[in-house]
Motif scaffolding. Structure first.
Motif, PDB file in Angstrom:
ATOM      1  N   PHE A 170      -2.978  -3.505 -14.152  1.00  0.00           N
ATOM      2  CA  PHE A 170      -2.093  -4.494 -13.525  1.00  0.00           C
ATOM      3  C   PHE A 170      -1.575  -5.486 -14.561  1.00  0.00           C
ATOM      4  O   PHE A 170      -0.418  -5.907 -14.513  1.00  0.00           O
ATOM      5  CB  PHE A 170      -2.832  -5.241 -12.411  1.00  0.00           C
ATOM      6  CG  PHE A 170      -3.098  -4.424 -11.180  1.00  0.00           C
ATOM      7  CD1 PHE A 170      -2.154  -3.543 -10.686  1.00  0.00           C
ATOM      8  CD2 PHE A 170      -4.301  -4.542 -10.498  1.00  0.00           C
ATOM      9  CE1 PHE A 170      -2.391  -2.783  -9.548  1.00  0.00           C
ATOM     10  CE2 PHE A 170      -4.556  -3.803  -9.360  1.00  0.00           C
ATOM     11  CZ  PHE A 170      -3.592  -2.917  -8.881  1.00  0.00           C
ATOM     12  N   GLN A 174       4.792  -1.079   0.232  1.00  0.00           N
ATOM     13  CA  GLN A 174       4.377  -2.222  -0.574  1.00  0.00           C
ATOM     14  C   GLN A 174       5.335  -3.388  -0.451  1.00  0.00           C
ATOM     15  O   GLN A 174       4.916  -4.541  -0.331  1.00  0.00           O
ATOM     16  CB  GLN A 174       4.250  -1.786  -2.037  1.00  0.00           C
ATOM     17  CG  GLN A 174       3.721  -2.853  -2.962  1.00  0.00           C
ATOM     18  CD  GLN A 174       3.575  -2.352  -4.387  1.00  0.00           C
ATOM     19  OE1 GLN A 174       4.069  -2.952  -5.325  1.00  0.00           O
ATOM     20  NE2 GLN A 174       2.897  -1.231  -4.552  1.00  0.00           N
ATOM     21  N   CYS A 180       1.405  -2.530 -14.165  1.00  0.00           N
ATOM     22  CA  CYS A 180       1.240  -1.531 -13.106  1.00  0.00           C
ATOM     23  C   CYS A 180       1.539  -2.161 -11.750  1.00  0.00           C
ATOM     24  O   CYS A 180       1.099  -3.270 -11.461  1.00  0.00           O
ATOM     25  CB  CYS A 180      -0.185  -0.978 -13.139  1.00  0.00           C
ATOM     26  SG  CYS A 180      -0.664  -0.024 -11.685  1.00  0.00           S
ATOM     27  N   GLY A 204     -11.537   4.199  -9.841  1.00  0.00           N
ATOM     28  CA  GLY A 204     -10.203   4.793  -9.860  1.00  0.00           C
ATOM     29  C   GLY A 204     -10.094   5.990 -10.783  1.00  0.00           C
ATOM     30  O   GLY A 204     -10.960   6.243 -11.618  1.00  0.00           O
ATOM     31  N   LEU A 206       1.080   4.513  -7.284  1.00  0.00           N
ATOM     32  CA  LEU A 206       0.306   5.708  -6.913  1.00  0.00           C
ATOM     33  C   LEU A 206       0.948   6.980  -7.442  1.00  0.00           C
ATOM     34  O   LEU A 206       0.984   8.010  -6.758  1.00  0.00           O
ATOM     35  CB  LEU A 206       0.148   5.782  -5.385  1.00  0.00           C
ATOM     36  CG  LEU A 206      -0.411   4.525  -4.704  1.00  0.00           C
ATOM     37  CD1 LEU A 206      -0.545   4.734  -3.208  1.00  0.00           C
ATOM     38  CD2 LEU A 206      -1.743   4.126  -5.307  1.00  0.00           C
ATOM     39  N   GLN A 233       0.932  -0.395  -8.785  1.00  0.00           N
ATOM     40  CA  GLN A 233       0.232   0.433  -7.804  1.00  0.00           C
ATOM     41  C   GLN A 233       1.209   1.368  -7.097  1.00  0.00           C
ATOM     42  O   GLN A 233       1.216   1.495  -5.871  1.00  0.00           O
ATOM     43  CB  GLN A 233      -0.514  -0.450  -6.795  1.00  0.00           C
ATOM     44  CG  GLN A 233      -1.570   0.286  -5.980  1.00  0.00           C
ATOM     45  CD  GLN A 233      -2.469  -0.643  -5.191  1.00  0.00           C
ATOM     46  OE1 GLN A 233      -3.370  -1.252  -5.741  1.00  0.00           O
ATOM     47  NE2 GLN A 233      -2.232  -0.770  -3.909  1.00  0.00           N
ATOM     48  N   ARG A 249      -8.411  -0.765 -13.624  1.00  0.00           N
ATOM     49  CA  ARG A 249      -7.157  -1.001 -12.903  1.00  0.00           C
ATOM     50  C   ARG A 249      -6.675  -2.439 -12.999  1.00  0.00           C
ATOM     51  O   ARG A 249      -5.462  -2.696 -12.957  1.00  0.00           O
ATOM     52  CB  ARG A 249      -7.318  -0.549 -11.451  1.00  0.00           C
ATOM     53  CG  ARG A 249      -7.338   0.978 -11.310  1.00  0.00           C
ATOM     54  CD  ARG A 249      -7.714   1.448  -9.923  1.00  0.00           C
ATOM     55  NE  ARG A 249      -9.136   1.219  -9.655  1.00  0.00           N
ATOM     56  CZ  ARG A 249      -9.730   1.569  -8.513  1.00  0.00           C
ATOM     57  NH1 ARG A 249      -9.026   2.139  -7.554  1.00  0.00           N
ATOM     58  NH2 ARG A 249     -11.019   1.345  -8.337  1.00  0.00           N
ATOM     59  N   ARG A 296      -3.678  -8.221  -6.419  1.00  0.00           N
ATOM     60  CA  ARG A 296      -2.732  -7.829  -7.480  1.00  0.00           C
ATOM     61  C   ARG A 296      -1.975  -9.050  -7.989  1.00  0.00           C
ATOM     62  O   ARG A 296      -1.764  -9.212  -9.195  1.00  0.00           O
ATOM     63  CB  ARG A 296      -1.754  -6.770  -6.961  1.00  0.00           C
ATOM     64  CG  ARG A 296      -2.407  -5.505  -6.431  1.00  0.00           C
ATOM     65  CD  ARG A 296      -1.409  -4.373  -6.296  1.00  0.00           C
ATOM     66  NE  ARG A 296      -0.244  -4.707  -5.512  1.00  0.00           N
ATOM     67  CZ  ARG A 296      -0.123  -4.521  -4.204  1.00  0.00           C
ATOM     68  NH1 ARG A 296      -1.148  -4.034  -3.509  1.00  0.00           N
ATOM     69  NH2 ARG A 296       0.999  -4.835  -3.571  1.00  0.00           N
TER      70      ARG A 296
END
Length: 505
Positions: A408, A74, A412, A339, A416, A414, A404, A91
């Protein structure tokens, strides 16, 4: 490598001990090397990890880099349009809107606009002025006595257990300020859902919060909670897009005594919801259950959520609506791209129909059976941006749910790690130390601003397309890259033919 480590490592340990004893100082060096050597010797004899047997100490670096690979990908590798399931540019847009900052970008698009996957809106040279009023939709048919005026965008199902207590409080307070609803997820109504925001209470196959000791539906408990003033809608979860046909999963590390009490289960155990409901086993039974819940809740809107699989089963539900004269107030259509915090990869990657064809199928089928005007259709499944919302409406949805995107807005990144209890931002974890990092006051504001700014952009988009209201949103607003391919196929051969013809002379 193993043999070299054992031989040369032993020599190194002996030499450092001799040197330390001779100079009578720095004993920590041979002690440290001895500990590392002992660990390496242990690894050469253990049988669980082949990497550590062959590379007794260096093998740990492999596991370390594997553990941080999502972050490495990322932060250092992915481009603005890369990243799964959501690219960095999407995002970033959520983060900016949640922080109420300008969401403009510089230097033009980074998308491949000539690619067949490109999708955009056809603007009008007679654009309208965007409305400042955020769109709302009435939910509740003729059999509903307490219809609800819902926002066009709402928080999709995320239970307490999958998300932390502070995350739920932030979501609910943001929903209260923005006047939109917060879906509880199938984990029941927790105290953290009761911060004043409107609720859509989701009833899953485990009947958490309204179950008896055997895990069956308990009408008395349901009546108690469904009549709370915060509860505006009730949603029966048939299936979830990310894992259709598979029950919800709450890992044991997240099943704290508090969560177990709310769900009426044993703490510390991994809780897997049944794959289907015990209260009904066919379409007629489902609709009778809808009718029962509507009566027990005092006439509040009741609907169901599903991911489309076998299309004949949905058609059967439509048939039974007309036979029994029982109509749900809404149907939430979840796409396979939806998700989840935890699911087997085969279910996430290979089961269920994506949102776009599912919405088109549901909308057409409801019209074919003359029941479309009796209920609302809610789109759920990776509906993140304003463009996603308008596309869902064009395909037949009346309103949208998103999970999701609101995660964010809570911070968040991401990472995972939703299924590991190690969420670094304190959103999807029950680890008290990690949860402390989430500031409720700040995050509630971000939830509110993300919702408000996203819908404001929706208003701007339909105005740019020359539409005056959301009733005018349809598929003719959109253009896709495969249309450009068609134009190329149609016109370029003539041009090339002319060039060839002239070259012959």
């Amino acid at each position: 490598m193993r043999d070299k480590f054992l031989s040369w490592g032993l020599v190194l340990v002996i030499v450092t001990w001799i040197v330390a004893l001779l100079i009578r100082a720095h004993y920590w060096i041979p002690i440290l090397l001895t500990a590392i050597y002992a660990l390496g010797v242990y690894n050469t004899y253990q049988t669980k990890h082949a990497i550590l047997r062959n590379f007794p100490v260096l093998g740990y670096f492999r596991y370390f880099f594997e553990s941080i690979s999502p972050e490495m990908q990322q932060y250092f590798i992915e481009r603005e349009t890369d990243g799964k399931p959501f690219p960095r540019n999407q995002r970033s847009a959520v983060y900016r809107r949640a922080k109420n900052l300008g969401d403009t970008v510089a230097f033009g698009t980074q998308l491949e606009v000539n690619h067949r996957k490109y999708e955009g809106i056809k603007h009008s040279i007679y654009a309208k002025s965007p409305s400042e009023e955020l769109p709302r939709v009435w939910v509740g048919g003729d059999q509903c006595t307490q219809p609800y005026h819902a926002s066009l965008l709402n928080i999709s199902a995320m239970s307490f257990g999958s998300l932390s207590d502070r995350a739920q409080i932030s979501l609910n307070r943001g929903a209260k300020k923005g006047n939109f609803y917060h879906n509880t997820g199938e984990g029941g109504i927790s105290p953290y859902h009761l911060e004043g925001g409107d609720l859509c209470w989701q009833i899953g196959t485990g009947y958490f919060g309204c179950r008896d000791d055997e895990g069956k539906f308990n009408p008395e408990l349901f009546t108690k909670y469904s009549n709370l003033p915060n509860v505006k809608m009730i949603e029966i979860k048939l299936s979830q897009g990310a894992k259709p046909g598979h029950g919800g999963v709450l890992p044991g590390v997240k099943n704290t005594p508090e969560i177990a009490k709310i769900r009426h289960v044993t703490p510390g155990m991994t809780i897997i919801s049944p794959p289907s409901h015990s209260s009904f086993s066919d379409a007629a039974g489902l609709l009778r259950f809808v009718h029962e819940l509507r009566d027990l809740s005092g006439g509040k809107p009741v609907g169901f959520k599903l991911c489309i699989g076998d299309t004949k089963e949905f058609e059967d539900i439509c048939v039974q609506m007309n036979v029994l004269k029982i109509y749900p107030d809404f149907i939430t259509v979840d796409g396979a791209e939806g998700g989840t915090g935890a699911a087997p990869p085969e279910f996430s990657d290979g089961v269920g129909m994506p949102l776009e064809p599912a919405l088109i199928f549901v909308n057409r089928t409801l019209k074919n059976y003359n029941v479309r005007n009796k209920l609302r259709v809610i789109a759920s499944g990776k509906v993140l941006t304003s463009l996603d919302i308008l596309r869902a409406i064009a395909m037949g949805a009346d309103m949208c749910n998103n999970a999701r995107g609101f995660m964010f807005s809570l911070g968040c990144i991401q990472a995972l790690r939703c299924n590991s209890n190690n969420c670094p931002t304190g959103v999807a974890t029950q680890d008290k130390m990690l949860v402390k990092g989430l500031d409720v006051t700040d995050k509630a504001e971000r939830v509110y601003h993300f919702h408000k700014n996203t819908l404001h952009t929706c208003n701007e988009l339909i105005a740019a397309a020359g539409r005056s209201s959301y009733e005018e949103v349809d598929a003719t607003m959109f253009m896709r890259g495969d249309e450009f391919d068609h134009l190329s196929d149609h016109y370029f051969p003539d041009i090339l033919g002319n060039v060839k013809h002239k070259a012959e002379y």
